[in-house]
Design a protein around this motif. Structure first.
Motif, PDB file in Angstrom:
ATOM      1  N   GLU A 100       0.834  -1.211   0.000  1.00 31.48           N
ATOM      2  CA  GLU A 100       0.000   0.000   0.000  1.00 31.48           C
ATOM      3  C   GLU A 100       0.862   1.252   0.000  1.00 31.48           C
ATOM      4  O   GLU A 100       0.620   2.196  -0.769  1.00 31.48           O
ATOM      5  CB  GLU A 100      -0.911  -0.001   1.225  1.00 31.48           C
ATOM      6  CG  GLU A 100      -2.079  -0.968   1.141  1.00 31.48           C
ATOM      7  CD  GLU A 100      -3.067  -0.762   2.267  1.00 31.48           C
ATOM      8  OE1 GLU A 100      -3.772   0.266   2.261  1.00 31.48           O
ATOM      9  OE2 GLU A 100      -3.141  -1.623   3.177  1.00 31.48           O
ATOM     10  N   LEU A 101       1.870   1.283   0.860  1.00 35.43           N
ATOM     11  CA  LEU A 101       2.764   2.437   0.896  1.00 35.43           C
ATOM     12  C   LEU A 101       3.578   2.529  -0.396  1.00 35.43           C
ATOM     13  O   LEU A 101       3.875   3.626  -0.875  1.00 35.43           O
ATOM     14  CB  LEU A 101       3.696   2.352   2.103  1.00 35.43           C
ATOM     15  CG  LEU A 101       3.029   2.506   3.474  1.00 35.43           C
ATOM     16  CD1 LEU A 101       4.070   2.424   4.577  1.00 35.43           C
ATOM     17  CD2 LEU A 101       2.258   3.807   3.575  1.00 35.43           C
ATOM     18  N   GLY A 102       3.938   1.377  -0.950  1.00 37.63           N
ATOM     19  CA  GLY A 102       4.655   1.372  -2.225  1.00 37.63           C
ATOM     20  C   GLY A 102       3.816   1.962  -3.348  1.00 37.63           C
ATOM     21  O   GLY A 102       4.338   2.666  -4.216  1.00 37.63           O
ATOM     22  N   ALA A 103       2.506   1.698  -3.315  1.00 37.45           N
ATOM     23  CA  ALA A 103       1.621   2.273  -4.334  1.00 37.45           C
ATOM     24  C   ALA A 103       1.569   3.794  -4.202  1.00 37.45           C
ATOM     25  O   ALA A 103       1.560   4.516  -5.205  1.00 37.45           O
ATOM     26  CB  ALA A 103       0.219   1.681  -4.193  1.00 37.45           C
ATOM     27  N   VAL A 104       1.557   4.280  -2.965  1.00 39.27           N
ATOM     28  CA  VAL A 104       1.594   5.732  -2.739  1.00 39.27           C
ATOM     29  C   VAL A 104       2.901   6.315  -3.257  1.00 39.27           C
ATOM     30  O   VAL A 104       2.927   7.341  -3.944  1.00 39.27           O
ATOM     31  CB  VAL A 104       1.419   6.038  -1.240  1.00 39.27           C
ATOM     32  CG1 VAL A 104       1.691   7.507  -0.949  1.00 39.27           C
ATOM     33  CG2 VAL A 104       0.003   5.667  -0.778  1.00 39.27           C
ATOM     34  N   ARG A 105       4.005   5.654  -2.946  1.00 44.09           N
ATOM     35  CA  ARG A 105       5.321   6.137  -3.384  1.00 44.09           C
ATOM     36  C   ARG A 105       5.439   6.141  -4.903  1.00 44.09           C
ATOM     37  O   ARG A 105       5.947   7.093  -5.505  1.00 44.09           O
ATOM     38  CB  ARG A 105       6.410   5.265  -2.767  1.00 44.09           C
ATOM     39  CG  ARG A 105       7.823   5.792  -2.960  1.00 44.09           C
ATOM     40  CD  ARG A 105       8.819   5.036  -2.108  1.00 44.09           C
ATOM     41  NE  ARG A 105       8.753   3.601  -2.317  1.00 44.09           N
ATOM     42  CZ  ARG A 105       8.349   2.736  -1.394  1.00 44.09           C
ATOM     43  NH1 ARG A 105       7.982   3.172  -0.207  1.00 44.09           N
ATOM     44  NH2 ARG A 105       8.315   1.445  -1.644  1.00 44.09           N
ATOM     45  N   ASP A 106       4.931   5.087  -5.534  1.00 48.61           N
ATOM     46  CA  ASP A 106       4.990   5.017  -6.997  1.00 48.61           C
ATOM     47  C   ASP A 106       4.128   6.105  -7.645  1.00 48.61           C
ATOM     48  O   ASP A 106       4.489   6.656  -8.687  1.00 48.61           O
ATOM     49  CB  ASP A 106       4.530   3.637  -7.477  1.00 48.61           C
ATOM     50  CG  ASP A 106       5.531   2.541  -7.144  1.00 48.61           C
ATOM     51  OD1 ASP A 106       6.689   2.874  -6.811  1.00 48.61           O
ATOM     52  OD2 ASP A 106       5.150   1.359  -7.189  1.00 48.61           O
ATOM     53  N   ALA A 107       2.989   6.393  -7.022  1.00 48.99           N
ATOM     54  CA  ALA A 107       2.130   7.463  -7.550  1.00 48.99           C
ATOM     55  C   ALA A 107       2.864   8.798  -7.510  1.00 48.99           C
ATOM     56  O   ALA A 107       2.773   9.596  -8.448  1.00 48.99           O
ATOM     57  CB  ALA A 107       0.831   7.531  -6.747  1.00 48.99           C
ATOM     58  N   PHE A 108       3.604   9.039  -6.442  1.00 55.01           N
ATOM     59  CA  PHE A 108       4.417  10.256  -6.358  1.00 55.01           C
ATOM     60  C   PHE A 108       5.428  10.309  -7.490  1.00 55.01           C
ATOM     61  O   PHE A 108       5.589  11.326  -8.167  1.00 55.01           O
ATOM     62  CB  PHE A 108       5.162  10.291  -5.021  1.00 55.01           C
ATOM     63  CG  PHE A 108       4.409  10.966  -3.917  1.00 55.01           C
ATOM     64  CD1 PHE A 108       4.150  12.330  -3.953  1.00 55.01           C
ATOM     65  CD2 PHE A 108       3.967  10.245  -2.829  1.00 55.01           C
ATOM     66  CE1 PHE A 108       3.467  12.952  -2.931  1.00 55.01           C
ATOM     67  CE2 PHE A 108       3.282  10.856  -1.803  1.00 55.01           C
ATOM     68  CZ  PHE A 108       3.031  12.215  -1.846  1.00 55.01           C
ATOM     69  N   ARG A 109       6.141   9.225  -7.686  1.00 53.13           N
ATOM     70  CA  ARG A 109       7.235   9.212  -8.654  1.00 53.13           C
ATOM     71  C   ARG A 109       6.733   9.418 -10.079  1.00 53.13           C
ATOM     72  O   ARG A 109       7.389  10.063 -10.896  1.00 53.13           O
ATOM     73  CB  ARG A 109       8.009   7.896  -8.538  1.00 53.13           C
ATOM     74  CG  ARG A 109       8.826   7.794  -7.242  1.00 53.13           C
ATOM     75  CD  ARG A 109       9.418   6.426  -7.066  1.00 53.13           C
ATOM     76  NE  ARG A 109      10.254   6.359  -5.845  1.00 53.13           N
ATOM     77  CZ  ARG A 109      10.702   5.237  -5.310  1.00 53.13           C
ATOM     78  NH1 ARG A 109      10.404   4.071  -5.865  1.00 53.13           N
ATOM     79  NH2 ARG A 109      11.440   5.267  -4.221  1.00 53.13           N
TER      80      ARG A 109
END
Length: 221
Positions: A25-34
């Motif tokens: 879930e946190l990885g999905a947030v981080r990827d959305a940022f990138r």
């Protein structure tokens, strides 16, 4: 293999899976940022959260079934640690979903500078999750203490930084109250997520630090 040993192995695998789901879930947030692409973020996080909820119920039932059977002292301590941590892990997933939902709603309405405050905290919480998984799998007291240190020394500082930035932007743009409140809620959700990770780390530390069960020598025949 005894029933207690089999249950311990099963719960270990499922517990680590719950941690990995939050990390996703946190990885999905981080990827959305990138990528600066936020559409679909909430749907992805919600799917992971549903799996987390199913795992929570499965593991709760497994713990209760194990409590009804014979367990060694060490096995009982492990099952109690897992059982008491399930609510924390479920809440961790809830907060991650809240962040994803707020981020998807907020991103189209604000400048990227407002969102960049979130990324360092997401990265730090991801690091805490990885260390917690290692501490749990290896019964590593030092790794559990590191999770607690990161929260106390770094997560809280980043949270305060996000709050100050949110208040500053609200002062500069008083008409943009909704953005400021959403940013504040995201900061609070991430800070609470870290608190729940610390609760689990404290229990892992207690388990890792417990002395081995006393084994009495056999009685002479």
């Amino acid at each position: 293999m005894s029933p207690g040993e089999a249950s311990t192995l099963h719960l270990t695998a499922r517990f680590l899976r719950m941690l990995s789901l939050v990390l996703e879930e946190l990885g999905a947030v981080r990827d959305a940022f990138r990528r600066a692409e936020y559409a679909g973020l909430t749907a992805r996080a919600r799917a992971l959260e549903r799996e987390t909820d199913l795992l929570e119920r499965e593991m709760e039932d497994a713990c209760l079934a194990a409590f009804a059977g014979p367990l060694t002292g060490e096995e009982l301590a492990f099952h109690l640690m897992v059982f008491r941590s399930l609510t924390n892990l479920e809440r961790v997933g809830d907060y991650a979903l809240t962040v994803a939902r707020d981020l998807e709603a907020l991103a189209p309405r604000t400048r990227s500078a407002t969102l960049q405050d979130v990324l360092p905290l997401v990265n730090l919480l991801s690091e805490m999750l990885e260390k917690l998984a290692y501490a749990f799998a290896e019964r590593d007291a030092a790794a559990a203490r590191e999770v607690m240190r990161l929260d106390e020394e770094e997560v809280d500082a980043l949270y305060e930084q996000m709050l100050r930035a949110s208040l500053t932007r609200l002062h500069e743009r008083p008409d943009d109250v909704e953005v400021a409140l959403t940013a504040h809620r995201m900061a609070r959700s991430l800070e609470r997520l870290g608190d729940h990770l610390v609760n689990v780390a404290e229990r892992v530390l207690g388990l890792a630090s417990s002395p081995p069960p006393l084994r009495l020598p056999p009685l002479p025949s």
